[in-house]
Design a protein around this motif. Structure first.
Motif, short mmCIF file in Angstrom:
data_model
loop_
_atom_site.label_atom_id
_atom_site.label_comp_id
_atom_site.label_asym_id
_atom_site.label_seq_id
_atom_site.Cartn_x
_atom_site.Cartn_y
_atom_site.Cartn_z
N THR A 198 -8.60 3.98 -2.25
CA THR A 198 -7.30 3.94 -2.94
C THR A 198 -7.48 3.48 -4.39
O THR A 198 -6.63 3.70 -5.22
CB THR A 198 -6.33 2.96 -2.24
OG1 THR A 198 -6.93 1.66 -2.20
CG2 THR A 198 -5.99 3.41 -0.84
N ASN A 202 0.82 -1.21 0.00
CA ASN A 202 0.00 0.00 0.00
C ASN A 202 0.85 1.26 0.00
O ASN A 202 0.54 2.23 -0.70
CB ASN A 202 -0.96 -0.03 1.19
CG ASN A 202 -2.12 -0.95 0.94
OD1 ASN A 202 -3.13 -0.56 0.36
ND2 ASN A 202 -1.98 -2.21 1.33
N SER A 253 -7.33 0.42 -5.62
CA SER A 253 -6.10 -0.32 -5.92
C SER A 253 -6.23 -1.79 -5.55
O SER A 253 -6.96 -2.15 -4.63
CB SER A 253 -4.94 0.26 -5.10
OG SER A 253 -5.15 -0.01 -3.72
N GLY A 290 1.87 3.57 -7.96
CA GLY A 290 0.51 3.79 -8.45
C GLY A 290 0.36 5.19 -9.03
O GLY A 290 1.32 5.97 -9.04
N TRP A 316 2.62 1.59 -3.45
CA TRP A 316 1.65 1.91 -4.49
C TRP A 316 1.27 3.39 -4.42
O TRP A 316 1.21 4.09 -5.42
CB TRP A 316 0.41 1.03 -4.33
CG TRP A 316 -0.57 1.23 -5.45
CD1 TRP A 316 -0.58 0.59 -6.65
CD2 TRP A 316 -1.64 2.16 -5.49
NE1 TRP A 316 -1.59 1.06 -7.44
CE2 TRP A 316 -2.26 2.04 -6.75
CE3 TRP A 316 -2.13 3.10 -4.59
CZ2 TRP A 316 -3.35 2.80 -7.12
CZ3 TRP A 316 -3.21 3.87 -4.95
CH2 TRP A 316 -3.82 3.71 -6.21
#
Ligand SMILES: NC(=O)c1ccc[n+]([C@@H]2O[C@H](COP(=O)([O-])OP(=O)(O)OC[C@H]3O[C@@H](n4cnc5c(N)ncnc54)[C@H](OP(=O)(O)O)[C@@H]3O)[C@@H](O)[C@H]2O)c1
Length: 252
Positions: free
Chosen positions: A206, A123, A208, A131, A126
């Motif tokens: 998020t 996380n 994601s 991300g 990312w």
């Protein structure tokens, strides 16, 4: 192997771990609390130390990713950092120290530590490197707004339910009572329902797969455990409220 490939492999490994946990739950329940089985799960740690150690990689790993970020963090990314730290400061520094008299198997702590290190890496990296950059415009996106609302609502349900549970015992007591009030009016495991709502919100906010790894592993652990707890109460307490469901009010 470059980091993007490693990141992708670790993401899918987490989904495989979730599937494995689901299969494993058919045969056994994680050995802590009422299901502690010292004869096969190794030595125990006092639960305060166990929870603190197990959760520590989440705030530390995420903050490390923030400090070592590859690009400036946008306002949306900072808001998500705030949400993550809000939960994990509570879970790591406050929750373990609310009085309790229990133990947790070292094998569960080691497994939790490893998974949590993986979640914080996935996380954090990312959000701050791999991300899409989440700028101020993300704060007005319906995915962020809906996700943040679910995250906070789930957090409030989880924390209030955990507090009800942790206050059931008098000092020095180790037994179990029927929890009442709050989310327990509807389900046996409102703390797990809150936790799963929170991670659904995080996944949405998020947007994601990294966020979805926590949701998948948590669901694989907590849904079977909620069902097991429900059966456990019914077997032991003849006056257990008949209308109470396992995890989903009025449904299951
Ligand atoms: N994301 C994840 O994968 C994940 C995994 C596990 C836990 N969690 C979260 O961590 C929190 C704690 O989980 P948990 O599995 O430890 O919850 P739990 O089994 O419901 O227990 C929470 C605490 O309340 C005590 N307790 C539970 N039922 C009781 C009763 N009927 N009478 C008296 N005391 C009672 C337990 O004591 P004992 O320890 O002595 O049973 C423990 O101290 C929850 O919010 C959960 O959602 C998340």
């Amino acid at each position: 192997m470059d980091e993007a490939r490693f990141f992708e492999l670790l993401t899918w490994a987490m989904f495989v771990a979730a599937a494995g946990a689901l299969v494993w739950s058919r045969f056994a329940t994680a050995p802590y609390g009422r299901y502690a089985r010292p004869w096969w799960s190794g030595p125990d740690l006092p639960s305060r130390r166990a929870w603190f150690l197990m959760e520590l990689p989440q705030p530390v790993g995420f903050l490390t990713c923030f400090v070592l970020r590859d690009r400036p963090a946008g306002t949306g990314a900072l808001a998500l950092l705030g949400m993550w730290m809000f939960h994990y400061v509570y879970r790591t520094l406050i929750y373990p120290f609310i009085p309790r008299a229990s133990t947790m198997s070292l094998s569960v702590v080691a497994m939790g530590f490893g998974l949590n290190a993986g979640f914080s890496y996935l996380n954090g990296r990312w959000l701050f490197a791999l991300g899409p950059d989440r700028g101020a415009e993300w704060l007005c996106d319906p995915r962020f707004l809906g996700g943040a609302a679910l995250f906070l609502g789930g957090w409030a349900l989880a924390v209030s339910s955990d507090l009800i549970l942790r206050r059931l015992r008098r000092p020095g007591e180790r037994g179990y009572r029927i929890p009442r009030g709050g989310g327990f009016r509807f389900v046996t495991a409102p703390n797990y329902l809150g936790e799963l709502t929170m991670w659904t919100g995080w996944t949405l906010a998020t947007w994601s797969l990294a966020g979805a790894t926590i949701l998948a592993v948590s669901a694989a652990n907590l849904v079977p455990r909620a069902a097991r707890n429900h059966r456990w109460y019914r077997e032991r307490f003849p006056d257990y409220p008949a209308e109470r469901r396992r995890l989903l009010p009025w449904i299951w």
